[in-house]
Motif scaffolding. Structure first.
Motif, PDB file in Angstrom:
ATOM      1  N   ALA A 175       0.675  -1.174  -0.028  1.00 52.04           N
ATOM      2  CA  ALA A 175      -0.030   0.003  -0.051  1.00 52.04           C
ATOM      3  C   ALA A 175       0.818   1.328  -0.022  1.00 52.04           C
ATOM      4  O   ALA A 175       2.013   1.216   0.391  1.00 52.04           O
ATOM      5  CB  ALA A 175      -0.855  -0.105   1.098  1.00 52.04           C
ATOM      6  N   LEU A 186      -6.135  -0.275   6.241  1.00 53.82           N
ATOM      7  CA  LEU A 186      -5.393  -1.142   5.609  1.00 53.82           C
ATOM      8  C   LEU A 186      -5.100  -2.496   6.121  1.00 53.82           C
ATOM      9  O   LEU A 186      -5.268  -3.675   5.413  1.00 53.82           O
ATOM     10  CB  LEU A 186      -4.116  -0.465   4.940  1.00 53.82           C
ATOM     11  CG  LEU A 186      -4.112   0.627   4.016  1.00 53.82           C
ATOM     12  CD1 LEU A 186      -2.914   1.416   4.158  1.00 53.82           C
ATOM     13  CD2 LEU A 186      -4.581   0.270   2.789  1.00 53.82           C
ATOM     14  N   LEU A 208      -0.963  -7.749   4.323  1.00 55.87           N
ATOM     15  CA  LEU A 208      -0.112  -6.580   4.103  1.00 55.87           C
ATOM     16  C   LEU A 208       1.291  -7.059   4.277  1.00 55.87           C
ATOM     17  O   LEU A 208       1.545  -7.227   5.420  1.00 55.87           O
ATOM     18  CB  LEU A 208      -0.541  -5.577   5.070  1.00 55.87           C
ATOM     19  CG  LEU A 208       0.083  -4.205   4.478  1.00 55.87           C
ATOM     20  CD1 LEU A 208      -0.571  -3.638   2.995  1.00 55.87           C
ATOM     21  CD2 LEU A 208      -0.634  -2.987   5.341  1.00 55.87           C
ATOM     22  N   ILE A 238       4.371  -0.946   3.320  1.00 56.49           N
ATOM     23  CA  ILE A 238       3.785   0.129   3.239  1.00 56.49           C
ATOM     24  C   ILE A 238       4.668   1.415   2.766  1.00 56.49           C
ATOM     25  O   ILE A 238       5.910   1.285   3.421  1.00 56.49           O
ATOM     26  CB  ILE A 238       2.850   0.661   4.596  1.00 56.49           C
ATOM     27  CG1 ILE A 238       1.885  -0.161   4.639  1.00 56.49           C
ATOM     28  CG2 ILE A 238       2.412   2.229   4.231  1.00 56.49           C
ATOM     29  CD1 ILE A 238       1.296   0.269   6.277  1.00 56.49           C
TER      30      ILE A 238
END
Length: 343
Positions: free
Chosen positions: A200, A251, A258, A261
């Motif tokens: 992200a 997120l 994930l 970032i």
């Protein structure tokens, strides 16, 4: 018979006497003696000659005033909680406090972040005093119009960190932002423990060309080298720690896998807070700006790398672009810091 502006014997000459002798206003004398903008050269010479004839100036003062006037420079920065921008403001204040008599006169103002009309108004408002303005640009038609107008009128402009694109005659001081984005993508792709997962981006705003270029660089290398890492979108946090914190929590909920970032903008503290609260220090985090909060995060292991452009070098080059204009400056060197090489 006394001439207009003559001083009676024994009386100390005043600025009003200099004004009368030179045939100018008291305000003009004040501008000349304080080396301010807005006085024609022939008028300046006439005021100095009158001051010399009246004995108003000491020898050292006269020699100093004979030299070229140092430029008045305004620096416009976005307001808010971004630690790197506050650091720049602090460095500017320190420069202004220790300036010598022939150094540029510096002023710094913080403008409402992400507000193009506020920035355009600030550019026009400060052009009356400033010989040159360095500003963190917002890529917007009203800003481009104001910048083109002032440049055509003779105000020297330079953009810092984020530029206006191809507007001619306005140099830019900053890093190669597309290269920075590609480097961030490379690091996340190499450091992520998962061979597959989500990545992200969190940005301040796409209205900052620097942020959109970093995003483009990141996306390009992800597509080339790490297509297995799927993108779960870009969030705009407006360089605010609270917004970045909430975006990161969202997120983590949206993408349990994930892996990384990239904080394209500032205020990484909000992201690291969310990662620590959720016990997700395994997420690779790359951010910008070596400040107290990012240094602490790297040492704690919540942040993996910091991309930095030296604030002193940034300001020095921007001031030089105005005080001694020349060719287009080269991009600033991208410094990358990990826990093991923090200065």
């Amino acid at each position: 018979m006394e001439k207009d502006g003559d001083v009676p014997d024994g009386a100390r000459p005043q600025q009003a006497d200099v004004a009368a002798r030179a045939g100018v206003s008291l305000a003009t004398v004040d501008r000349v003696l304080n080396r301010r903008k807005g006085v024609k050269e022939r008028t300046r010479r006439r005021v100095l000659e009158a001051a010399r004839e009246l004995g108003f100036l000491a020898a050292g003062e006269e020699a100093e005033l004979e030299g070229a006037r140092p430029p008045n420079i305004v620096v416009l920065l976005p307001a808010g909680t971004n630690p790197y921008l506050r650091l720049l403001g602090g460095r500017l204040r320190a420069l202004a406090e220790r300036r010598g008599s022939n150094d540029p006169v510096l002023r710094c103002f913080f403008i409402e972040s992400f507000d193009a009309r506020a920035l355009a108004a600030a550019l026009r408002r400060n052009a009356g005093w400033a010989d040159g303005i360095a500003f963190f640009a917002i890529e917007h038609p009203v800003v481009r119009e104001a910048a083109a107008e002032l440049a055509a009128a003779g105000t020297r402009l330079v953009t810092i960190v984020s530029d206006l694109g191809s507007l001619p005659g306005i140099p830019h001081v900053g890093m190669d932002n597309r290269a920075a984005g590609r480097t961030a993508g490379l690091l996340i792709g190499r450091l992520a423990q998962r061979r597959e997962g989500a990545v992200a981006l969190v940005a301040g705003s796409r209205h900052y060309r620097a942020h959109s270029e970093r995003e483009a660089g990141f996306l390009s290398i992800r597509e080339e080298l790490f297509p297995q890492l799927r993108l779960v979108g870009l969030r705009e946090g407006h360089d605010d720690a609270g917004e970045n914190y909430r975006h990161t929590l969202a997120l983590l909920g949206q993408a349990p896998d994930l892996a990384g970032i990239y904080n394209v903008g500032g205020s990484s503290g909000g992201i690291t807070r969310a990662l620590k609260e959720r016990g997700r220090e395994d997420v690779v985090l790359i951010g910008h700006g070596l400040t107290a909060d990012t240094r602490r995060a790297v040492l704690e292991g919540t942040m993996d790398a910091i991309f930095d452009q030296d604030p002193d070098m940034l300001l020095s080059r921007a001031i030089d672009c105005i005080a001694a204009p020349g060719g287009a400056p080269k991009p600033l060197k991208l410094d990358i810091y990990f826990a093991e090489n923090l200065p």
